[in-house]
Design a protein around this motif. Sequence first.
Motif, mmCIF file in Angstrom:
data_model
loop_
_atom_site.group_PDB
_atom_site.id
_atom_site.type_symbol
_atom_site.label_atom_id
_atom_site.label_comp_id
_atom_site.label_asym_id
_atom_site.label_seq_id
_atom_site.Cartn_x
_atom_site.Cartn_y
_atom_site.Cartn_z
ATOM 1 N N ALA A 35 20.524 -6.298 -72.326
ATOM 2 C CA ALA A 35 19.478 -5.309 -72.573
ATOM 3 C C ALA A 35 18.644 -5.980 -73.622
ATOM 4 C CB ALA A 35 20.194 -4.230 -73.438
ATOM 5 N N VAL A 36 19.311 -7.024 -74.509
ATOM 6 C CA VAL A 36 18.353 -7.707 -75.413
ATOM 7 C C VAL A 36 17.282 -8.459 -74.511
ATOM 8 C CG1 VAL A 36 18.208 -9.426 -77.147
ATOM 9 C CG2 VAL A 36 19.733 -7.559 -77.315
ATOM 10 N N LEU A 37 17.850 -9.135 -73.567
ATOM 11 C CA LEU A 37 17.053 -10.154 -72.871
ATOM 12 C C LEU A 37 15.998 -9.495 -72.015
ATOM 13 C CD1 LEU A 37 16.604 -13.099 -71.518
ATOM 14 C CD2 LEU A 37 18.138 -12.453 -69.912
ATOM 15 N N TYR A 41 10.915 -8.573 -70.849
ATOM 16 C CA TYR A 41 10.466 -8.617 -69.489
ATOM 17 C C TYR A 41 9.957 -7.492 -69.227
ATOM 18 C CZ TYR A 41 12.555 -13.264 -69.434
ATOM 19 O OH TYR A 41 12.776 -14.844 -69.457
ATOM 20 N N VAL A 42 8.873 -7.385 -68.256
ATOM 21 C CA VAL A 42 8.470 -6.363 -67.420
ATOM 22 C C VAL A 42 8.810 -6.809 -66.093
ATOM 23 C CG1 VAL A 42 6.631 -5.390 -66.334
ATOM 24 C CG2 VAL A 42 6.528 -5.882 -68.889
ATOM 25 N N GLU A 43 9.970 -5.842 -65.572
ATOM 26 C CA GLU A 43 10.541 -6.232 -64.250
ATOM 27 C C GLU A 43 10.189 -5.176 -63.098
ATOM 28 O OE1 GLU A 43 14.754 -6.454 -64.128
ATOM 29 O OE2 GLU A 43 14.944 -7.432 -66.257
ATOM 30 N N ASP A 44 10.091 -5.749 -61.965
ATOM 31 C CA ASP A 44 9.945 -4.936 -60.574
ATOM 32 C C ASP A 44 10.960 -3.871 -60.611
ATOM 33 O OD1 ASP A 44 10.337 -4.561 -57.643
ATOM 34 O OD2 ASP A 44 8.256 -5.141 -57.822
ATOM 35 N N GLY A 49 11.516 -9.295 -58.947
ATOM 36 C CA GLY A 49 10.737 -10.146 -59.999
ATOM 37 C C GLY A 49 10.549 -9.780 -61.207
ATOM 38 N N ARG A 50 10.350 -10.500 -62.510
ATOM 39 C CA ARG A 50 10.000 -10.003 -63.465
ATOM 40 C C ARG A 50 8.860 -11.000 -64.165
ATOM 41 N NH1 ARG A 50 15.587 -10.930 -66.887
ATOM 42 N NH2 ARG A 50 16.090 -13.299 -66.484
ATOM 43 N N THR A 51 8.314 -10.545 -65.040
ATOM 44 C CA THR A 51 7.233 -11.569 -66.035
ATOM 45 C C THR A 51 7.699 -11.360 -67.531
ATOM 46 O OG1 THR A 51 5.625 -10.927 -64.391
ATOM 47 C CG2 THR A 51 4.889 -11.594 -66.291
ATOM 48 N N PHE A 52 7.473 -12.541 -67.985
ATOM 49 C CA PHE A 52 8.027 -12.359 -69.648
ATOM 50 C C PHE A 52 6.562 -11.894 -70.478
ATOM 51 C CE2 PHE A 52 7.813 -14.843 -73.676
ATOM 52 C CZ PHE A 52 9.055 -14.384 -74.186
ATOM 53 N N VAL A 53 6.951 -10.900 -71.263
ATOM 54 C CA VAL A 53 5.797 -10.233 -72.042
ATOM 55 C C VAL A 53 6.159 -10.323 -73.599
ATOM 56 C CG1 VAL A 53 5.218 -8.927 -70.148
ATOM 57 C CG2 VAL A 53 6.981 -8.200 -71.646
ATOM 58 N N ALA A 54 6.957 -11.272 -74.089
ATOM 59 C CA ALA A 54 7.575 -11.314 -75.204
ATOM 60 C C ALA A 54 7.835 -9.971 -76.013
ATOM 61 C CB ALA A 54 6.175 -11.926 -76.060
ATOM 62 N N PHE A 55 6.871 -9.452 -76.869
ATOM 63 C CA PHE A 55 7.165 -8.174 -77.581
ATOM 64 C C PHE A 55 6.238 -7.004 -77.228
ATOM 65 C CE2 PHE A 55 8.805 -11.429 -80.461
ATOM 66 C CZ PHE A 55 9.928 -10.876 -80.899
ATOM 67 N N GLU A 56 5.657 -7.171 -76.202
ATOM 68 C CA GLU A 56 4.916 -6.150 -75.513
ATOM 69 C C GLU A 56 5.677 -4.713 -75.368
ATOM 70 O OE1 GLU A 56 2.328 -5.002 -71.454
ATOM 71 O OE2 GLU A 56 2.345 -7.245 -72.186
ATOM 72 N N ASN A 57 6.776 -4.810 -74.680
ATOM 73 C CA ASN A 57 7.446 -3.734 -74.540
ATOM 74 C C ASN A 57 7.815 -2.903 -75.786
ATOM 75 O OD1 ASN A 57 7.748 -3.914 -71.843
ATOM 76 N ND2 ASN A 57 9.405 -5.183 -71.921
ATOM 77 N N ALA A 267 13.882 -2.021 -74.252
ATOM 78 C CA ALA A 267 13.497 -2.243 -75.659
ATOM 79 C C ALA A 267 13.883 -0.895 -76.472
ATOM 80 C CB ALA A 267 11.790 -2.416 -75.639
ATOM 81 N N GLN A 268 13.731 0.165 -75.782
ATOM 82 C CA GLN A 268 14.570 1.455 -76.749
ATOM 83 C C GLN A 268 15.830 1.349 -76.999
ATOM 84 O OE1 GLN A 268 12.915 5.099 -75.026
ATOM 85 N NE2 GLN A 268 11.561 4.022 -73.693
ATOM 86 N N SER A 269 16.576 0.666 -76.119
ATOM 87 C CA SER A 269 18.010 0.614 -76.522
ATOM 88 C C SER A 269 18.340 -0.410 -77.340
ATOM 89 C CB SER A 269 18.743 0.219 -75.117
ATOM 90 O OG SER A 269 18.521 -1.041 -74.693
ATOM 91 N N VAL A 270 17.350 -1.413 -77.692
ATOM 92 C CA VAL A 270 17.737 -2.313 -78.439
ATOM 93 C C VAL A 270 17.149 -1.875 -79.992
ATOM 94 C CG1 VAL A 270 16.764 -4.380 -79.511
ATOM 95 C CG2 VAL A 270 17.275 -4.382 -77.165
ATOM 96 N N LEU A 271 15.942 -0.838 -79.977
ATOM 97 C CA LEU A 271 15.858 -0.348 -81.093
ATOM 98 C C LEU A 271 16.827 0.733 -81.585
ATOM 99 C CD1 LEU A 271 12.040 0.187 -80.256
ATOM 100 C CD2 LEU A 271 13.012 -1.363 -81.833
#
Length: 293
Positions: A35-37, A41-44, A49-57, A267-271
């Motif tokens: 979940a943290v990893l 990412y923004v995942e299909d 596939g998925r794209t690394f977006v750092a803290f955008e989520n 991201a919500q689960s991490v928060l």
Amino acid sequence: MTMATFQRHRLTPWILLAPQLAIVAVFFFWPAAQAVLQAFYVEDPFGLGRTFVAFENFTRVLASAEYYRALGITVAFSIGVALGAMALALLLAVLADRVIKGAHAYKTLLIWPYAVAPAVAGVLWMFMLAPELGLVSAWLGALGIDWNHQLNGGQAMALVVMASVWKQMSYNFVFFLAGLQAIPRSLLEAAAIDGAGPWRRFWTITFPLLSPTSFFLLVMNSVYAFFETFGTIDATTAGGPGGATRTLVYKVFEDGFVGYDLGSSAAQSVLLMLLVGLLTLLQFRYLERKVQY
């Protein structure tokens, strides 16, 4: 190698703990790490596939008005469940501790609800308060109360709170009853001889001596309200009506498994994990000072 030598071997504790550690690693640490990893990412939705977006989520979640609405609902829901379950359990424990005849039968019946799954508890209360067929809703109608949790958000919240309190009450009852039975009867008898009434004996002797148990249960009930009430809410109101019972844990489910926004859900689960960890830390930091050991 003899049995005594094997028991003294330094690997013995780890061998005995290995099954439990494996279960915790597979069903807790591994999903938490995933979940943290995934939160970065923004995942299909189809996993192509998925794209690394750092803290955008995280920034997108924290900028959402719906997230803060769910946070407010979660706080109100958690306070109602934790305090309601603890207060009711303490009352029943005090009453059960005074029963002489049939004490074991009463205590057994009061423990039974804990064996019921959260979703089943929700379904039971949903049927009792069903607008057209529910027994309790019929009684409320006779009193002039128009009950329809499918349309009224306040009534829907009351329904999930009552179902969750009933489910958790038995867990608290066991600990409060054990705490009451551990209090020396000589203290209560001495206070009674000095002229203290039952109410004063409870608040000056019994309740302070139960503070370690109460603090432990406050932490456990807070965690329960944040995480373990998903099944109750999903079975009764599904977060409705109009999002009136959409708590944070239910929003994680909706965004991830209904909306297929896996990055935002992670991201919500991490928060949520951080929020519960912070809440627990504050409880130990400030409330534990008032505990009398």
